[in-house]
Motif scaffolding. Sequence first.
Motif, PDB file in Angstrom:
ATOM      1  N   PRO A  20    -113.997 -15.599 -85.184  1.00 30.85           N
ATOM      2  CA  PRO A  20    -112.766 -16.056 -84.526  1.00 30.85           C
ATOM      3  C   PRO A  20    -113.064 -16.827 -83.246  1.00 30.85           C
ATOM      4  CG  PRO A  20    -112.648 -13.725 -85.071  1.00 30.85           C
ATOM      5  CD  PRO A  20    -114.060 -14.157 -85.303  1.00 30.85           C
ATOM      6  N   GLN A  21    -112.337 -17.925 -83.052  1.00 28.72           N
ATOM      7  CA  GLN A  21    -112.446 -18.702 -81.826  1.00 28.72           C
ATOM      8  C   GLN A  21    -111.188 -18.602 -80.990  1.00 28.72           C
ATOM      9  OE1 GLN A  21    -113.878 -22.615 -82.803  1.00 28.72           O
ATOM     10  NE2 GLN A  21    -115.831 -21.827 -83.456  1.00 28.72           N
ATOM     11  N   SER A  22    -110.093 -18.172 -81.609  1.00 27.28           N
ATOM     12  CA  SER A  22    -108.879 -17.922 -80.843  1.00 27.28           C
ATOM     13  C   SER A  22    -108.037 -16.880 -81.569  1.00 27.28           C
ATOM     14  CB  SER A  22    -108.063 -19.203 -80.628  1.00 27.28           C
ATOM     15  OG  SER A  22    -107.494 -19.647 -81.842  1.00 27.28           O
ATOM     16  N   VAL A  23    -107.315 -16.091 -80.788  1.00 31.16           N
ATOM     17  CA  VAL A  23    -106.409 -15.074 -81.319  1.00 31.16           C
ATOM     18  C   VAL A  23    -105.111 -15.199 -80.544  1.00 31.16           C
ATOM     19  CG1 VAL A  23    -106.002 -12.601 -81.631  1.00 31.16           C
ATOM     20  CG2 VAL A  23    -108.320 -13.508 -81.864  1.00 31.16           C
ATOM     21  N   PHE A  24    -104.001 -15.246 -81.282  1.00 30.57           N
ATOM     22  CA  PHE A  24    -102.687 -15.360 -80.666  1.00 30.57           C
ATOM     23  C   PHE A  24    -101.771 -14.353 -81.352  1.00 30.57           C
ATOM     24  CE2 PHE A  24     -98.394 -17.234 -80.509  1.00 30.57           C
ATOM     25  CZ  PHE A  24     -98.256 -17.414 -79.145  1.00 30.57           C
ATOM     26  N   ALA A  25    -101.059 -13.548 -80.577  1.00 28.67           N
ATOM     27  CA  ALA A  25    -100.182 -12.535 -81.149  1.00 28.67           C
ATOM     28  C   ALA A  25     -98.773 -12.667 -80.582  1.00 28.67           C
ATOM     29  CB  ALA A  25    -100.728 -11.143 -80.852  1.00 28.67           C
ATOM     30  N   PHE A  26     -97.798 -12.472 -81.452  1.00 23.58           N
ATOM     31  CA  PHE A  26     -96.401 -12.383 -81.027  1.00 23.58           C
ATOM     32  C   PHE A  26     -95.673 -11.505 -82.031  1.00 23.58           C
ATOM     33  CE2 PHE A  26     -96.867 -16.059 -83.670  1.00 23.58           C
ATOM     34  CZ  PHE A  26     -95.759 -16.049 -84.504  1.00 23.58           C
ATOM     35  N   GLY A  27     -94.945 -10.533 -81.503  1.00 23.55           N
ATOM     36  CA  GLY A  27     -94.267  -9.589 -82.380  1.00 23.55           C
ATOM     37  C   GLY A  27     -95.262  -8.885 -83.284  1.00 23.55           C
ATOM     38  N   SER A  28     -94.957  -8.843 -84.574  1.00 29.23           N
ATOM     39  CA  SER A  28     -95.835  -8.184 -85.537  1.00 29.23           C
ATOM     40  C   SER A  28     -96.808  -9.161 -86.203  1.00 29.23           C
ATOM     41  CB  SER A  28     -94.992  -7.496 -86.616  1.00 29.23           C
ATOM     42  OG  SER A  28     -94.237  -8.461 -87.323  1.00 29.23           O
ATOM     43  N   THR A  29     -96.878 -10.394 -85.700  1.00 26.27           N
ATOM     44  CA  THR A  29     -97.747 -11.416 -86.285  1.00 26.27           C
ATOM     45  C   THR A  29     -98.940 -11.691 -85.367  1.00 26.27           C
ATOM     46  OG1 THR A  29     -95.845 -12.454 -87.355  1.00 26.27           O
ATOM     47  CG2 THR A  29     -97.838 -13.779 -87.153  1.00 26.27           C
ATOM     48  N   ARG A  69     -90.596 -20.530 -85.589  1.00 23.79           N
ATOM     49  CA  ARG A  69     -89.647 -19.430 -85.715  1.00 23.79           C
ATOM     50  C   ARG A  69     -88.284 -20.057 -85.982  1.00 23.79           C
ATOM     51  NH1 ARG A  69     -90.067 -15.172 -81.269  1.00 23.79           N
ATOM     52  NH2 ARG A  69     -91.750 -14.558 -82.616  1.00 23.79           N
ATOM     53  N   PHE A  70     -87.642 -19.629 -87.039  1.00 30.60           N
ATOM     54  CA  PHE A  70     -86.340 -20.177 -87.419  1.00 30.60           C
ATOM     55  C   PHE A  70     -85.271 -19.172 -87.042  1.00 30.60           C
ATOM     56  CE2 PHE A  70     -82.924 -20.917 -90.508  1.00 30.60           C
ATOM     57  CZ  PHE A  70     -82.689 -22.254 -90.274  1.00 30.60           C
ATOM     58  N   GLY A  71     -84.268 -19.614 -86.317  1.00 28.31           N
ATOM     59  CA  GLY A  71     -83.219 -18.693 -85.936  1.00 28.31           C
ATOM     60  C   GLY A  71     -82.058 -19.395 -85.275  1.00 28.31           C
ATOM     61  N   LEU A  72     -81.174 -18.601 -84.742  1.00 29.31           N
ATOM     62  CA  LEU A  72     -80.003 -19.135 -84.060  1.00 29.31           C
ATOM     63  C   LEU A  72     -80.376 -19.577 -82.660  1.00 29.31           C
ATOM     64  CD1 LEU A  72     -77.383 -16.483 -85.164  1.00 29.31           C
ATOM     65  CD2 LEU A  72     -77.678 -18.785 -86.063  1.00 29.31           C
ATOM     66  N   SER A  73     -79.773 -20.664 -82.216  1.00 30.63           N
ATOM     67  CA  SER A  73     -80.100 -21.181 -80.890  1.00 30.63           C
ATOM     68  C   SER A  73     -79.475 -20.345 -79.786  1.00 30.63           C
ATOM     69  CB  SER A  73     -79.640 -22.637 -80.762  1.00 30.63           C
ATOM     70  OG  SER A  73     -78.241 -22.707 -80.934  1.00 30.63           O
ATOM     71  N   GLN A  74     -78.446 -19.589 -80.117  1.00 29.42           N
ATOM     72  CA  GLN A  74     -77.850 -18.692 -79.122  1.00 29.42           C
ATOM     73  C   GLN A  74     -77.565 -17.354 -79.796  1.00 29.42           C
ATOM     74  OE1 GLN A  74     -74.395 -20.703 -77.798  1.00 29.42           O
ATOM     75  NE2 GLN A  74     -73.400 -20.720 -79.762  1.00 29.42           N
ATOM     76  N   PRO A 107    -104.490 -31.674 -94.541  1.00 28.64           N
ATOM     77  CA  PRO A 107    -103.058 -31.588 -94.834  1.00 28.64           C
ATOM     78  C   PRO A 107    -102.381 -30.614 -93.881  1.00 28.64           C
ATOM     79  CG  PRO A 107    -104.369 -30.494 -96.532  1.00 28.64           C
ATOM     80  CD  PRO A 107    -105.322 -31.185 -95.603  1.00 28.64           C
ATOM     81  N   GLY A 108    -101.136 -30.890 -93.564  1.00 28.43           N
ATOM     82  CA  GLY A 108    -100.385 -30.038 -92.653  1.00 28.43           C
ATOM     83  C   GLY A 108     -99.481 -29.079 -93.402  1.00 28.43           C
ATOM     84  N   LEU A 109     -99.249 -27.927 -92.812  1.00 31.22           N
ATOM     85  CA  LEU A 109     -98.399 -26.911 -93.397  1.00 31.22           C
ATOM     86  C   LEU A 109     -97.590 -26.256 -92.288  1.00 31.22           C
ATOM     87  CD1 LEU A 109     -97.753 -25.238 -96.010  1.00 31.22           C
ATOM     88  CD2 LEU A 109     -99.522 -23.668 -95.259  1.00 31.22           C
ATOM     89  N   VAL A 110     -96.310 -25.992 -92.562  1.00 26.79           N
ATOM     90  CA  VAL A 110     -95.462 -25.292 -91.600  1.00 26.79           C
ATOM     91  C   VAL A 110     -95.188 -23.909 -92.147  1.00 26.79           C
ATOM     92  CG1 VAL A 110     -93.211 -25.228 -90.461  1.00 26.79           C
ATOM     93  CG2 VAL A 110     -94.401 -27.411 -90.758  1.00 26.79           C
ATOM     94  N   LEU A 111     -95.499 -22.900 -91.355  1.00 28.30           N
ATOM     95  CA  LEU A 111     -95.230 -21.511 -91.708  1.00 28.30           C
ATOM     96  C   LEU A 111     -94.020 -21.070 -90.904  1.00 28.30           C
ATOM     97  CD1 LEU A 111     -96.026 -18.824 -93.070  1.00 28.30           C
ATOM     98  CD2 LEU A 111     -97.576 -18.421 -91.167  1.00 28.30           C
ATOM     99  N   ALA A 112     -92.908 -20.820 -91.571  1.00 28.87           N
ATOM    100  CA  ALA A 112     -91.674 -20.425 -90.882  1.00 28.87           C
ATOM    101  C   ALA A 112     -91.531 -18.918 -90.914  1.00 28.87           C
ATOM    102  CB  ALA A 112     -90.475 -21.078 -91.538  1.00 28.87           C
ATOM    103  N   LEU A 113     -91.309 -18.340 -89.737  1.00 29.42           N
ATOM    104  CA  LEU A 113     -91.124 -16.889 -89.612  1.00 29.42           C
ATOM    105  C   LEU A 113     -89.712 -16.570 -89.183  1.00 29.42           C
ATOM    106  CD1 LEU A 113     -94.408 -16.034 -87.750  1.00 29.42           C
ATOM    107  CD2 LEU A 113     -93.978 -15.899 -90.190  1.00 29.42           C
TER     108      LEU A 113
END
Length: 113
Positions: A20-29, A69-74, A107-113
């Motif tokens: 590993p060269q970088s580790v990033f955590a947020f929530g359960s991911t 992250r996909f969600g409501l803006s408010q 190639p690019g990929l978007v992972l939506a959580l």
Amino acid sequence: MRLLTGSSPSSPKDSFHFLPQSVFAFGSTVLVEGYDKESSVSWVHAWTVADGIITQLREYLNTSLTVTRFGLSQPISSPAVASSSQPSSANKCQSVWQSQLSDKSAPGLVLAL
């Protein structure tokens, strides 16, 4: 896959190092990114963690990954706002993380959580 599961005899030319060269955590991911210089392979692991145990693993090789992250803006404040008449413009995608080690031509990929 044979190399990762150990069912293939390993030789120095067939070896792959997950350093590993970088580790990033947020929530359960947890996102872990690395690059194997000998094989010229960039990789990203997306782990889902619950109670300190990895419950899901997604692996991406030689792919530029953007996590959103996909969600409501408010925040929804009342049941009336939560009705189906709410305008779709309230939804938004927020970029959370982007891989740095992949080749620009990958190639690019978007992972939506």
